[in-house]
Design a protein around this motif. Structure first.
Motif, PDB file in Angstrom:
ATOM      1  N   ASN A  97       0.951  -1.335   0.061  1.00 25.15           N
ATOM      2  CA  ASN A  97      -0.043  -0.080  -0.033  1.00 25.15           C
ATOM      3  C   ASN A  97       0.747   1.381   0.123  1.00 25.15           C
ATOM      4  N   VAL A  98       2.034   1.143   0.724  1.00 25.85           N
ATOM      5  CA  VAL A  98       2.715   2.352   0.599  1.00 25.85           C
ATOM      6  C   VAL A  98       4.237   2.273  -0.054  1.00 25.85           C
ATOM      7  N   ALA A  99       5.059   1.369   0.384  1.00 22.11           N
ATOM      8  CA  ALA A  99       6.371   1.326   0.000  1.00 22.11           C
ATOM      9  C   ALA A  99       6.334   1.105  -1.700  1.00 22.11           C
ATOM     10  N   SER A 100       5.548   0.137  -2.165  1.00 21.71           N
ATOM     11  CA  SER A 100       5.676  -0.242  -3.565  1.00 21.71           C
ATOM     12  C   SER A 100       4.899   0.987  -4.446  1.00 21.71           C
ATOM     13  N   LEU A 101       3.800   1.592  -3.933  1.00 20.93           N
ATOM     14  CA  LEU A 101       3.272   2.893  -4.379  1.00 20.93           C
ATOM     15  C   LEU A 101       4.379   3.920  -4.885  1.00 20.93           C
ATOM     16  N   VAL A 102       5.144   4.215  -3.662  1.00 22.49           N
ATOM     17  CA  VAL A 102       5.879   5.282  -3.863  1.00 22.49           C
ATOM     18  C   VAL A 102       7.135   4.772  -4.690  1.00 22.49           C
ATOM     19  N   ASP A 103       7.415   3.679  -4.694  1.00 25.62           N
ATOM     20  CA  ASP A 103       8.473   3.195  -5.406  1.00 25.62           C
ATOM     21  C   ASP A 103       8.317   3.357  -7.021  1.00 25.62           C
TER      22      ASP A 103
ATOM     23  N   VAL B  80       7.943  14.434 -18.648  1.00 24.55           N
ATOM     24  CA  VAL B  80       8.223  14.829 -19.952  1.00 24.55           C
ATOM     25  C   VAL B  80       7.174  14.931 -20.928  1.00 24.55           C
ATOM     26  N   THR B  81       6.309  13.855 -20.906  1.00 23.63           N
ATOM     27  CA  THR B  81       5.192  13.736 -21.697  1.00 23.63           C
ATOM     28  C   THR B  81       4.256  14.929 -21.400  1.00 23.63           C
ATOM     29  N   GLY B  82       4.028  14.849 -20.209  1.00 29.37           N
ATOM     30  CA  GLY B  82       2.945  15.846 -19.591  1.00 29.37           C
ATOM     31  C   GLY B  82       1.474  15.936 -20.302  1.00 29.37           C
ATOM     32  N   LYS B  83       1.171  14.624 -20.641  1.00 29.90           N
ATOM     33  CA  LYS B  83      -0.165  14.762 -21.195  1.00 29.90           C
ATOM     34  C   LYS B  83      -1.068  13.524 -20.514  1.00 29.90           C
ATOM     35  N   GLY B  84      -0.617  12.839 -19.601  1.00 27.94           N
ATOM     36  CA  GLY B  84      -1.347  11.735 -18.590  1.00 27.94           C
ATOM     37  C   GLY B  84      -1.753  12.376 -17.406  1.00 27.94           C
ATOM     38  N   ALA B  85      -1.608  11.305 -16.685  1.00 31.18           N
ATOM     39  CA  ALA B  85      -2.174  11.412 -15.221  1.00 31.18           C
ATOM     40  C   ALA B  85      -1.309  10.505 -14.213  1.00 31.18           C
ATOM     41  N   LEU B  86      -1.221  10.712 -13.006  1.00 29.80           N
ATOM     42  CA  LEU B  86      -0.803   9.846 -11.993  1.00 29.80           C
ATOM     43  C   LEU B  86      -2.026  10.100 -11.009  1.00 29.80           C
ATOM     44  N   VAL B  87      -2.564   8.629 -10.781  1.00 29.63           N
ATOM     45  CA  VAL B  87      -3.792   8.592  -9.863  1.00 29.63           C
ATOM     46  C   VAL B  87      -3.348   7.503  -8.913  1.00 29.63           C
ATOM     47  N   ASN B  88      -3.416   7.883  -7.814  1.00 27.90           N
ATOM     48  CA  ASN B  88      -3.093   7.209  -6.444  1.00 27.90           C
ATOM     49  C   ASN B  88      -4.574   6.886  -5.780  1.00 27.90           C
ATOM     50  N   VAL B  89      -4.999   5.321  -5.665  1.00 25.20           N
ATOM     51  CA  VAL B  89      -6.182   5.110  -5.037  1.00 25.20           C
ATOM     52  C   VAL B  89      -5.734   5.141  -3.522  1.00 25.20           C
ATOM     53  N   ALA B  90      -6.526   6.327  -2.784  1.00 22.35           N
ATOM     54  CA  ALA B  90      -6.329   6.267  -1.468  1.00 22.35           C
ATOM     55  C   ALA B  90      -7.651   5.476  -0.885  1.00 22.35           C
ATOM     56  N   SER B  91      -8.363   6.250  -0.132  1.00 19.99           N
ATOM     57  CA  SER B  91      -9.750   5.800   0.560  1.00 19.99           C
ATOM     58  C   SER B  91     -10.329   7.004   1.600  1.00 19.99           C
ATOM     59  N   THR B  92     -11.604   6.797   1.792  1.00 22.09           N
ATOM     60  CA  THR B  92     -12.304   7.622   2.787  1.00 22.09           C
ATOM     61  C   THR B  92     -11.594   7.380   4.167  1.00 22.09           C
ATOM     62  N   ALA B  93     -11.054   5.919   4.335  1.00 22.62           N
ATOM     63  CA  ALA B  93     -10.300   5.718   5.569  1.00 22.62           C
ATOM     64  C   ALA B  93      -9.084   6.976   5.760  1.00 22.62           C
TER      65      ALA B  93
ATOM     66  N   PHE C  74      -1.517   8.016   4.421  1.00 25.43           N
ATOM     67  CA  PHE C  74      -0.161   8.189   3.707  1.00 25.43           C
ATOM     68  C   PHE C  74      -0.491   8.517   2.183  1.00 25.43           C
ATOM     69  N   VAL C  75      -1.075   7.590   1.572  1.00 25.32           N
ATOM     70  CA  VAL C  75      -1.192   7.966   0.131  1.00 25.32           C
ATOM     71  C   VAL C  75      -1.889   9.030  -0.226  1.00 25.32           C
ATOM     72  N   LEU C  76      -2.849   9.607   0.649  1.00 25.73           N
ATOM     73  CA  LEU C  76      -3.489  11.029   0.370  1.00 25.73           C
ATOM     74  C   LEU C  76      -2.403  12.182   0.491  1.00 25.73           C
ATOM     75  N   SER C  77      -1.593  11.950   1.558  1.00 26.42           N
ATOM     76  CA  SER C  77      -0.757  13.031   1.847  1.00 26.42           C
ATOM     77  C   SER C  77       0.482  12.889   0.628  1.00 26.42           C
ATOM     78  N   PHE C  78       0.842  11.900   0.593  1.00 23.30           N
ATOM     79  CA  PHE C  78       1.903  11.826  -0.624  1.00 23.30           C
ATOM     80  C   PHE C  78       1.601  12.090  -1.757  1.00 23.30           C
ATOM     81  N   THR C  79       0.261  11.873  -2.154  1.00 27.40           N
ATOM     82  CA  THR C  79      -0.360  12.328  -3.544  1.00 27.40           C
ATOM     83  C   THR C  79      -0.373  13.668  -3.576  1.00 27.40           C
ATOM     84  N   GLU C  80      -0.970  14.287  -2.431  1.00 25.40           N
ATOM     85  CA  GLU C  80      -1.214  15.820  -2.427  1.00 25.40           C
ATOM     86  C   GLU C  80       0.007  16.672  -2.662  1.00 25.40           C
ATOM     87  N   ALA C  81       1.092  16.298  -1.968  1.00 19.06           N
ATOM     88  CA  ALA C  81       2.460  16.712  -1.971  1.00 19.06           C
ATOM     89  C   ALA C  81       3.136  16.650  -3.369  1.00 19.06           C
TER      90      ALA C  81
END
Length: 264
Positions: free
Chosen positions: A118-124, A135-148, A165-172
């Motif tokens: 849930n954490v280390a692999s997502l960051v990696d 570089v391409t700048g035409k796509g997206a990074l979507v990280n699935v967090a949760s209402t939890a 962690f996922v929510l905080s990391f993604t917002e940063a």
């Protein structure tokens, strides 16, 4: 950001793609013309989904059976795709699982795997592909967090903390990359009708009405298609209300409410 999200002739990598939200992301991205890289442990399910999407939408689909809880999987996937001449525009970090019960009664090896996936692999994986996506700048990074992610969750202490962690990391990361064309989004579903609760072993933690996987993914795509993509989005009106309340209440109150909800 004013240009619309690009799907046709782009490539999206989706983790946890063999079922649930991952398979639904693959289906909806394929319908919009995106080529796919599907990553999960279950080879048979990956191959079956890949065949269906190729036949239905005429796109390129690459499957990579892999246990993402193993350290260093991000670089391994990046290097494998580079050998095949595949570059990414979009990354959807969906793989993850939950455990439940008092921490003192949980299996140490299982919760270690939960944190790793849930954490280390997502960051990696994010770090492995973020430079080329910028570089391409035409796509997206979507990280699935949760209402939890919006309050501590007694009875699911590790899972709730990983999603916070996922929510905080993604917002940063969204803030760090805000001047690029890359859209960065933390998707926060509530209870969703997938295999999640089969793995968990109980629906006791299903607070509120269960949403379909298609409704959750549609929420993410609407956010990505906005002229300015929000850094996070909660799927479902009821879930948005509960998340908003949890953020406004004193911490001790939201903690007690979450504990009672999961116990019930």
């Amino acid at each position: 950001m004013s240009t619309p999200m690009t799907y046709s002739d782009t490539t999206a990598l989706i983790t946890g793609a063999s079922s649930g939200l991952g398979a639904e992301f693959a289906t909806q991205f394929a319908a919009r013309g995106a080529n796919l890289v599907l990553v999960a442990r279950r080879t048979d399910r990956l191959e079956a989904l890949a065949r269906t999407l190729r036949d239905t939408h005429g796109i390129n689909v690459t499957t990579l059976p892999k246990d993402l809880s193993v350290q260093g999987s991000g670089a391994e996937i990046r290097d494998e795709l580079a050998r095949r001449g595949i570059s990414l525009d979009t990354l959807i970090n969906n793989a993850g699982f939950a455990t439940s019960g008092p921490l003192a009664e949980e299996e140490p090896a299982v919760i270690a795997s939960e944190i790793s996936l849930n954490v280390a692999s997502l960051v990696d994986i994010t770090r492995a592909f973020l430079p080329e996506m910028l570089v391409t700048g035409k796509g997206a990074l979507v990280n699935v967090a949760s209402t939890a992610a919006f309050q501590p969750v007694p009875g699911m202490a590790v899972y709730g903390a990983t999603k916070a962690f996922v929510l905080s990391f993604t917002e940063a990361v969204a803030y760090e990359t805000k001047k690029s064309g890359l859209r960065v989004l933390a998707l926060c579903p509530g209870a969703t009708r997938t295999e999640f609760f089969d793995v968990l072993g109980s629906e006791a933690a299903a607070v509120g009405r269960l949403q379909s996987a298609s409704a959750v993914v549609e929420t993410a795509l609407r956010a990505l298609d906005r002229s300015t993509t929000p850094v996070s989005v909660v799927s479902g009106l009821g879930n948005r209300m509960l998340a908003g309340i949890a953020q406004r209440l004193p911490r001790q109150v939201s903690l007690a409410m979450a504990g009672n909800a999961v116990r019930e």
